[in-house]
Structures are given as C-alpha cells and as structure tokens.
Motif scaffolding. Sequence first.
Motif, PDB file in Angstrom:
ATOM      1  N   VAL A  37      10.672 -11.507  -4.452  1.00 20.86           N
ATOM      2  CA  VAL A  37      10.121 -10.283  -3.863  1.00 20.86           C
ATOM      3  C   VAL A  37       9.446 -10.659  -2.548  1.00 20.86           C
ATOM      4  CG1 VAL A  37       8.668  -8.258  -4.228  1.00 20.86           C
ATOM      5  CG2 VAL A  37       9.720  -9.413  -6.196  1.00 20.86           C
ATOM      6  N   ASP A  38      10.104 -10.346  -1.436  1.00 20.26           N
ATOM      7  CA  ASP A  38       9.591 -10.754  -0.124  1.00 20.26           C
ATOM      8  C   ASP A  38      10.217  -9.867   0.944  1.00 20.26           C
ATOM      9  OD1 ASP A  38       8.739 -12.128   2.209  1.00 20.26           O
ATOM     10  OD2 ASP A  38       8.694 -14.022   1.085  1.00 20.26           O
ATOM     11  N   ASP A  39       9.380  -9.325   1.817  1.00 16.12           N
ATOM     12  CA  ASP A  39       9.890  -8.450   2.882  1.00 16.12           C
ATOM     13  C   ASP A  39      10.442  -9.242   4.050  1.00 16.12           C
ATOM     14  OD1 ASP A  39       7.269  -7.922   5.152  1.00 16.12           O
ATOM     15  OD2 ASP A  39       7.098  -9.179   3.363  1.00 16.12           O
ATOM     16  N   PRO A  68      13.376  -6.401  -1.305  1.00 10.03           N
ATOM     17  CA  PRO A  68      12.712  -6.364   0.000  1.00 10.03           C
ATOM     18  C   PRO A  68      11.255  -5.918  -0.045  1.00 10.03           C
ATOM     19  CG  PRO A  68      14.106  -4.441  -0.278  1.00 10.03           C
ATOM     20  CD  PRO A  68      14.347  -5.311  -1.475  1.00 10.03           C
ATOM     21  N   ASP A  69      10.835  -5.348  -1.174  1.00  7.65           N
ATOM     22  CA  ASP A  69       9.434  -4.922  -1.301  1.00  7.65           C
ATOM     23  C   ASP A  69       9.072  -4.795  -2.781  1.00  7.65           C
ATOM     24  OD1 ASP A  69      10.175  -2.192  -2.216  1.00  7.65           O
ATOM     25  OD2 ASP A  69      10.837  -1.936  -0.141  1.00  7.65           O
ATOM     26  N   ALA A  70       7.781  -4.604  -3.030  1.00  8.00           N
ATOM     27  CA  ALA A  70       7.279  -4.556  -4.402  1.00  8.00           C
ATOM     28  C   ALA A  70       7.807  -3.352  -5.175  1.00  8.00           C
ATOM     29  CB  ALA A  70       5.749  -4.542  -4.387  1.00  8.00           C
ATOM     30  N   GLU A  71       7.922  -2.222  -4.506  1.00  5.41           N
ATOM     31  CA  GLU A  71       8.358  -0.998  -5.183  1.00  5.41           C
ATOM     32  C   GLU A  71       9.781  -1.145  -5.727  1.00  5.41           C
ATOM     33  OE1 GLU A  71       6.552   1.452  -6.014  1.00  5.41           O
ATOM     34  OE2 GLU A  71       4.778   0.823  -4.893  1.00  5.41           O
ATOM     35  N   MET A  90       2.674  -8.112   1.950  1.00  3.76           N
ATOM     36  CA  MET A  90       3.807  -7.215   2.179  1.00  3.76           C
ATOM     37  C   MET A  90       3.293  -5.834   2.559  1.00  3.76           C
ATOM     38  SD  MET A  90       6.533  -8.106  -0.880  1.00  3.76           S
ATOM     39  CE  MET A  90       5.335  -7.939  -2.226  1.00  3.76           C
ATOM     40  N   PRO A  91       4.053  -5.085   3.356  1.00  2.00           N
ATOM     41  CA  PRO A  91       3.636  -3.709   3.678  1.00  2.00           C
ATOM     42  C   PRO A  91       3.708  -2.823   2.440  1.00  2.00           C
ATOM     43  CG  PRO A  91       5.850  -4.162   4.486  1.00  2.00           C
ATOM     44  CD  PRO A  91       5.304  -5.468   4.013  1.00  2.00           C
ATOM     45  N   GLY A  92       2.933  -1.737   2.453  1.00  2.00           N
ATOM     46  CA  GLY A  92       2.886  -0.869   1.274  1.00  2.00           C
ATOM     47  C   GLY A  92       2.071  -1.538   0.183  1.00  2.00           C
ATOM     48  N   ARG A  93       2.618  -1.645  -0.990  1.00  2.00           N
ATOM     49  CA  ARG A  93       1.929  -2.309  -2.103  1.00  2.00           C
ATOM     50  C   ARG A  93       2.067  -3.825  -1.931  1.00  2.00           C
ATOM     51  NH1 ARG A  93       2.662  -0.732  -8.457  1.00  2.00           N
ATOM     52  NH2 ARG A  93       2.326   1.314  -7.529  1.00  2.00           N
ATOM     53  N   ASN A  94       0.915  -4.523  -1.789  1.00  2.83           N
ATOM     54  CA  ASN A  94       0.994  -5.973  -1.595  1.00  2.83           C
ATOM     55  C   ASN A  94       1.264  -6.688  -2.915  1.00  2.83           C
ATOM     56  OD1 ASN A  94      -1.505  -6.506  -2.995  1.00  2.83           O
ATOM     57  ND2 ASN A  94      -2.638  -5.941  -1.142  1.00  2.83           N
TER      58      ASN A  94
END
Length: 266
Positions: A37-39, A68-71, A90-94
């Motif tokens: 999980v990494d942007d 690409p992100d946590a979500e 990460m942007p959004g939810r870290n």
Amino acid sequence: MKIDLCSRTKWQFLQTIKKAMRKKHTRRNMVVKIAIVDDESTAASLLEGCLHQYAEETGTAMQWEQFPDAEAFLKSDIHAFDIVFMDIDMPGRNGIEASRALRERNQSIVLLFVTNLAQYAIAGYEVDALDYILKPINYFSFKLKIQKALETVRRVQGTLLTIASDHGQQLVRDSEIFYIEVQGHNLIYHTLHGDLTATGTLKQIEAQLKPSGFYRCNYCYLVNLRHVGFLDGSEVTVGQYKLQISRNRRKEFLQQLTQFYGRGGR
C-alpha cells in the motif's frame, strides 16, 4: 484376487478426498500473499523488486498486489493477505489511520510500515505493527524484515496436526486449537470448529506443541497462547473459555505469555 466394486469405489473416493485435503492445506503453507500500500509508484516498484529477488533466492512462493492508497486496500478482501507493507505518509487516509481501521477487521495480518522518517513508526505499537522499513529501501534491510514477517506468518498459520479422534482421523491446525484438556485417559481438543476427543497424554502433546506457543496454566489444561485474551487474577480467558491458573504455575505462565508476544506471536 477379486475386488468388490463398491469397496474399490469407496477406496478411490477416500483417496480422492485425502488428496484434495492435502492439496488444500499445503497450498496455504506454500503461497504467502502480500499487499503493498503506497501512493509512490517508484517506491512500490522497488519493494516489488525486493520481493521478487527474495523469492528467487529462497524459493519462497509469494504473490503480491499493489494498492495506490489506503482506501483501495481497505475495500479489498483484506483477509486474503498474510502480510501488508503500509506506507505511512499518504494523501487522504494515512498509513496509521488505515492500520487502525485494518485492525478493527483483521488482527492476524502481519503489518510492516514503510516510511521516510523513523519517528513516525513509533505509532506502530498501537496497531501491533511487527516492524518498519525506512525509505529508500535497500535489499539487505528488507531481507531481515521479510524473514521476520514470514516467520510470524508461519506461527499464525500454524502446523497441520493429525488427531486420531473417536470419529476417525481429523486434520487440525495447531493455530485453530484454543486449549487441550485432559479427562482421565482422554484428551479434549477445544478448537475453532468444535471439540475433538482422542486418547493420549497431555505430557506427550505438550512436548510436541510447546514450540508452537502452547503452555500449561494448570495440571489439566494446555493453552494456546495466541488465543489468550486477558488475565484476571487466577483466571485466564482463552477464546470464549475461562480457565483457572494454578498458583504454582501463574508466574511462569505470565513469563511464557510475555515471551510469546515479544517474539511477535498472535
């Protein structure tokens, strides 16, 4: 030599079932499923390269999937993964917030943080993170962490046992056993799928399972430490069961429990 058709058919059916069961249980042992999980695509690709190199060097069968992100990760089937490499920034939810949400649904997945700053990784203790890896990732550091993670996965998955119960041969993972109770000349295996009764001695099975994190809380009970919820005086909660701890075993039981979780046990 004449062979009864019904007996032969039955024999073939049993062999097919046994083969399927062996295949089912060994597949889970052989393939470790990993989430990244990494942007940052560059960092994720570098991590994938390390995984590929380790798999080539050791023969470890691994499958991995990048998010690409946590979500995106939290919306996936998070129970399908054994290990997750979680970026923190990460942007959004870290990564810390995502890990809190992850632990609400999955307590057994092995969590490793990937971060630029070591001080951020301190927050990993509250979400039971096994370790962290500093960016930029180098293979030597990665190798040490993935070996530690894989050992934890093996402990979580457990070893497949064959129990000669009163209903025939039963295959059970030691990780699925809450505790084993001795009643006369019988052993009662209290498992996630119900109770199994078999003959044997607690001393004998204790020697076999001690390396997997089993320890006696009194003369009658051999407890799987990964299922211990909490202690209350002379009582220990194991899954949905409440068991008595004998006075002379309490101190050593606590020491074994502390050591077990100190090794990253689940």
